[in-house]
Design a protein around this motif. Structure first.
Motif, PDB file in Angstrom:
ATOM      1  N   ALA A 134       0.828  -1.204   0.000  1.00 26.74           N
ATOM      2  CA  ALA A 134       0.000   0.000   0.000  1.00 26.74           C
ATOM      3  C   ALA A 134       0.865   1.258   0.000  1.00 26.74           C
ATOM      4  N   GLU A 135       2.000   1.213   0.706  1.00 25.47           N
ATOM      5  CA  GLU A 135       2.893   2.382   0.734  1.00 25.47           C
ATOM      6  C   GLU A 135       3.478   2.662  -0.641  1.00 25.47           C
ATOM      7  N   LEU A 136       3.894   1.610  -1.348  1.00 26.90           N
ATOM      8  CA  LEU A 136       4.468   1.803  -2.674  1.00 26.90           C
ATOM      9  C   LEU A 136       3.413   2.308  -3.652  1.00 26.90           C
ATOM     10  N   ARG A 137       2.199   1.788  -3.569  1.00 27.52           N
ATOM     11  CA  ARG A 137       1.135   2.257  -4.453  1.00 27.52           C
ATOM     12  C   ARG A 137       0.842   3.734  -4.217  1.00 27.52           C
ATOM     13  N   ALA A 138       0.812   4.137  -2.937  1.00 26.93           N
ATOM     14  CA  ALA A 138       0.585   5.549  -2.626  1.00 26.93           C
ATOM     15  C   ALA A 138       1.729   6.408  -3.146  1.00 26.93           C
ATOM     16  N   LEU A 139       2.951   5.919  -3.021  1.00 23.74           N
ATOM     17  CA  LEU A 139       4.113   6.651  -3.501  1.00 23.74           C
ATOM     18  C   LEU A 139       4.034   6.860  -5.012  1.00 23.74           C
ATOM     19  N   VAL A 140       3.684   5.820  -5.758  1.00 17.32           N
ATOM     20  CA  VAL A 140       3.567   5.921  -7.215  1.00 17.32           C
ATOM     21  C   VAL A 140       2.447   6.878  -7.600  1.00 17.32           C
ATOM     22  N   ASP A 141       1.279   6.730  -6.962  1.00 18.94           N
ATOM     23  CA  ASP A 141       0.162   7.618  -7.298  1.00 18.94           C
ATOM     24  C   ASP A 141       0.501   9.075  -7.004  1.00 18.94           C
ATOM     25  N   GLY A 142       1.161   9.314  -5.872  1.00 19.31           N
ATOM     26  CA  GLY A 142       1.557  10.670  -5.550  1.00 19.31           C
ATOM     27  C   GLY A 142       2.581  11.217  -6.520  1.00 19.31           C
ATOM     28  N   TYR A 143       3.525  10.366  -6.926  1.00 18.72           N
ATOM     29  CA  TYR A 143       4.557  10.780  -7.883  1.00 18.72           C
ATOM     30  C   TYR A 143       3.915  11.237  -9.192  1.00 18.72           C
ATOM     31  N   VAL A 144       2.952  10.468  -9.665  1.00 12.66           N
ATOM     32  CA  VAL A 144       2.262  10.811 -10.912  1.00 12.66           C
ATOM     33  C   VAL A 144       1.516  12.133 -10.753  1.00 12.66           C
ATOM     34  N   ALA A 145       0.812  12.282  -9.632  1.00 17.22           N
ATOM     35  CA  ALA A 145       0.056  13.507  -9.408  1.00 17.22           C
ATOM     36  C   ALA A 145       0.979  14.723  -9.312  1.00 17.22           C
ATOM     37  N   GLY A 146       2.139  14.573  -8.656  1.00 22.71           N
ATOM     38  CA  GLY A 146       3.072  15.687  -8.545  1.00 22.71           C
ATOM     39  C   GLY A 146       3.691  16.056  -9.880  1.00 22.71           C
ATOM     40  N   PHE A 147       4.092  15.054 -10.658  1.00 18.56           N
ATOM     41  CA  PHE A 147       4.646  15.309 -11.990  1.00 18.56           C
ATOM     42  C   PHE A 147       3.633  16.065 -12.848  1.00 18.56           C
TER      43      PHE A 147
END
Length: 789
Positions: A134-147
């Motif tokens: 769940a932590e990695l999924r949140a990290l990826v989703d946040g990365y995409v949103a920030g980019f």
């Protein structure tokens, strides 16, 4: 049971599986509630320190910061991962893969096939540790949103990088793009190196069916992944008794496989600083407060080839245990733009087997070759890096590796504040025992392992402690923990520490008692000289400062081993004969080489002359009649497994190839009016910045590689590979002391102030004093903070 297990493994491994529907790219991901918060604080050289309260926010800040510096590279790479390069740049242009560029069409067919296979969907559907946490999924989703937030705020037409400003192919990225990037990183030592052979399988099948040409053999395939150096030092090797680490990965200097330097912090939860490959929201090489780790490319195999026995008269059906199995078929459609701007669809049929994709090479009326890639469905390494980042000692780091068992193609070297040093090939390796390799070998190929695909007895095995079927478990892995040191420079595990050679591991992990390359030997000698104090850097034992000096000393071991004998040849033969028969006076060249400092510093006069001689000595030899013959060994003392650190050595000056190589080098310099004293600073550049260093073959530690030969003007093409993210860490009781340098700098944007600033540091042999603690970060006078909400 073995058949069932390996079929379960092989299905997600395959880069090309049956299935006609492409996976649709989802809309840009958002966190639950669509809320993210992060602070981006930048210190010297633009290095970002991301502060957030959760993994989604951490990814959000990281994605935004990365887009500020390198949006164009990621936008181009996203097209590659989607299989859309031909739509925008044409089918014949070369892809943007910095390690293995191929035509856009072949690249697009390969990546479209990966999408259509459904492998990513299946992996993402699994729970941790088999699928992402769940932590990695949140990290990826946040990365995409920030980019995408940065792109939305700035606008394509106002991007600061002219490389993609206003381009039609620039747009938001998706979570699928990031997951595909991670999946592709895992495949770097396997499927990714066979993209052309996979993409051309259908075409090859049709062409060979209609052809009367002789049957083709599988050409030797050397899987070229980046290399690295690493030292992990225990308390016995350091002057103050602290654990220390040197990271020196040798990755491309351009494109999507560059490192981005970043510091990621969730207070009380996660605090890691280091290098992160472009488009990946986790730190691959780095440290926290008490543990530091790095990686070098492992010698273990990531794949096996299987020779399929075809049913007579049926070129797409093969036999297993005497029963016919039809190959899977996959139709892949790629949109191609022509020179006039018109687009059309090009459809290709690909073939697969129970083992993996069928390759274009080696397909005959009787046999075909299939590829089984052990990393084709592996995303576990991303969670493994997250878990390693929270480890407080080496025991916790080992537990992280045993939990996820996902390292894709690298060794791990680490040290902790307690003064222990650790080496492991904890990477994912096909479960092929030595006995099985010999029993199942389909043909005697020295380049790679080709197994018999006509019997299920040759499927990969399983260990009781392995997380997934078909791989070796932790108990089989080469591992070593020491209080003096462990080291690796891409050799097999054998001489990780010569005082404790590793030998008890399956041959698929690498060899033992074989000749070590010169880079490995010079790295071991540098440690030995530092521990004895014979390197001129003061009292024995490493300090942070002497670790830096050792790593960037620019020694050339080839010259150290061979130059004394070359001097003797020079005295005996002042005139030598070149390949074309010309008599060449080599006295000035010999004087230059005798006066050379033996290093590859910017100002080392004669270093380039030596390189050209050395390269000529190791390359094919041309006789006066024009015939080309392979080089013969010119070592005076051959390799001796009982003395692997000191053999081979010496130059066999009776070998005529030695004089010929020197005469040829001098001939070239003279013909082009180049000074024999040509220096690395004059001959090597990265953009406008002169670059020190020499090549791996010469025996250089922090090696560099250029894109071609010395020109008539005395310049090599720009440096394209080599030392990339240098990091030296001392783990003291009060916290880490770290020095770093990102050799190609933080930003690929030529208009950025951080496009070449660290490159200039690297050119001068300087490092950056890392800011890790809050006090250190806040003490930076020019601190710039961007709060994202």
């Amino acid at each position: 049971m073995i058949t069932t297990h390996v079929r379960r493994l092989a299905a997600p491994l395959v880069a090309v599986l049956v299935g006609a529907l492409l996976v649709a790219a989802p809309a840009p991901a958002q966190a639950a509630g669509g809320r993210y918060a992060a602070d981006i604080r930048r210190t010297e050289y633009g290095i970002p320190h991301i502060l957030a309260k959760d993994h989604g926010g951490l990814g959000y800040g990281y994605g935004y910061a990365f887009a500020q510096d390198n949006l164009c590279v990621m936008a181009s790479w996203a097209l590659t991962l989607r299989g859309e390069r031909s739509r925008y740049f044409g089918a014949e242009a070369m892809s943007d893969d910095a390690i293995d560029p191929i035509s856009n069409l072949a690249s697009d067919v390969y990546y479209k096939s990966v999408q259509a296979s459904g492998v990513l969907r299946r992996v993402l559907a699994r729970s941790a540790p088999h699928g992402p946490s769940a932590e990695l999924r949140a990290l990826v989703d946040g990365y995409v949103a920030g980019f995408n937030r940065y792109l939305r705020d700035t606008g394509v037409a106002r991007l600061p990088d002219p490389a993609c400003r206003g381009k039609e192919w620039v747009g938001p990225i998706t979570a699928t793009d990031v997951w595909m990037n991670l999946l592709d990183l895992g495949r770097l030592g396997g499927s990714s190196s066979f993209k052309e052979a996979i993409a051309a399988s259908g075409h090859a099948q049709e062409m060979e069916k209609e052809s009367d040409q002789p049957k083709r053999k599988v050409p030797p395939k050397t899987v070229t992944a980046p290399g690295s150096n690493a030292y992990a030092l225990g308390h016995q090797a350091t002057r103050d008794g602290h654990g220390m680490l040197l990271a020196d990965p040798h990755f491309p200097w351009n494109g999507s496989r560059r490192f981005y330097q970043v510091h990621l912090t969730i207070p009380g939860v996660f605090d890691v600083s280091g290098g992160s490959l472009y488009g990946t929201p986790v730190v691959q090489i780095g440290h926290n407060a008490s543990v530091a780790w790095t990686h070098t490319v492992s010698h273990a195999q990531r794949f096996t080839l299987y020779q399929l026995k075809l049913v007579p008269g049926q070129r797409t059906t093969y036999l297993v245990d005497g029963r016919p199995e039809p190959m899977g078929r996959q139709e892949v459609s790629v949109t191609v733009r022509d020179a006039q701007g018109a687009t059309r669809a090009v459809t290709t049929t690909l073939y697969t087997s129970r083992y993996g994709p069928v390759l274009a090479s080696g397909w005959t009326e009787e046999t075909a070759i299939a590829l089984a890639d052990v990393n084709a469905a592996n995303l576990r390494f991303a969670d493994e890096w997250l878990a390693m980042g929270t480890a407080r000692d080496l025991a916790a780091l080992r537990r992280a590796q045993d939990t996820y068992q996902g390292m894709p193609f690298v060794y791990t070297l680490a040290a902790d504040a307690g003064g222990e040093a650790y080496f492991a090939d904890a990477s994912v390796v096909p479960h092929v025992t030595d006995e099985q390799a010999e029993r199942c070998r389909a043909k005697d190929d020295p380049e790679m392992l080709i197994l018999d695909g006509s019997t299920s007895a040759c499927l990969w095995g399983k260990d009781a402690d392995a997380l997934e079927p078909g791989i070796f478990g932790p108990a089989a892995q080469p591992r070593l923990t020491r209080t003096d040191y462990v080291t690796n420079a891409n050799a097999s595990p054998w001489l990780t520490n010569p005082n404790a050679p590793l030998t008890q591991y399956p041959r698929i992990y690498g060899d033992t008692r074989t000749e070590r390359d010169l880079r490995t030997r010079v790295g071991l000698d540098m440690i030995a000289q530092r521990l004895s104090g014979d390197d001129g850097l003061g009292a024995p034992g490493f300090t942070l400062e002497t670790l830096q000096q050792t790593a960037t000393g620019k020694r050339n071991l080839g010259a150290e081993l061979l130059r004394p004998d070359l001097r003797a040849l020079c005295r005996a033969k002042p005139v030598m004969t070149a390949s074309d028969g010309e008599k060449v006076d080599v006295r000035r060249a010999c004087a230059t080489l005798a006066a050379w400092d033996g290093r590859a510093r910017l100002s080392s006069r004669g270093a380039i002359l030596w390189r050209e001689f050395f390269l000529g000595l190791n390359g094919p030899q041309r006789r006066p009649d024009g015939a080309v013959v392979p080089p013969k060994s010119w070592w005076k003392v051959p390799f001796d497994a009982e003395h692997p650190l000191t053999t081979p050595r010496g130059l066999d000056i009776a070998n005529p190839a030695v004089a010929t190589a020197l005469a040829n080098a001098v001939q070239v310099f003279t013909a082009h009016d180049l000074p024999l004293t040509l220096t690395p600073g004059q001959a090597q550049r990265y953009g406008a910045v002169p670059v020190p260093g020499c090549t791996e073959g010469e025996g250089c530690f922090d090696r560099i590689r250029t894109g071609g030969s010395l020109s008539k003007k005395g310049r090599y093409p720009d440096v394209n590979t080599g030392s990339s993210f240098l990091m030296a860490v001392e783990l003291t009781p009060t916290g880490p002391r770290t020095r770093t340098v990102l050799t190609y700098s933080l930003s690929a944007n030529s208009a950025s102030p951080h496009h070449a600033d660290q490159t200039e540091l690297f050119s001068r042999g300087q490092w950056v004093a890392e800011r890790f603690t809050e006090a250190e970060i806040k003490a930076y006078p020019g601190l710039a903070t961007r709060s994202l909400r």
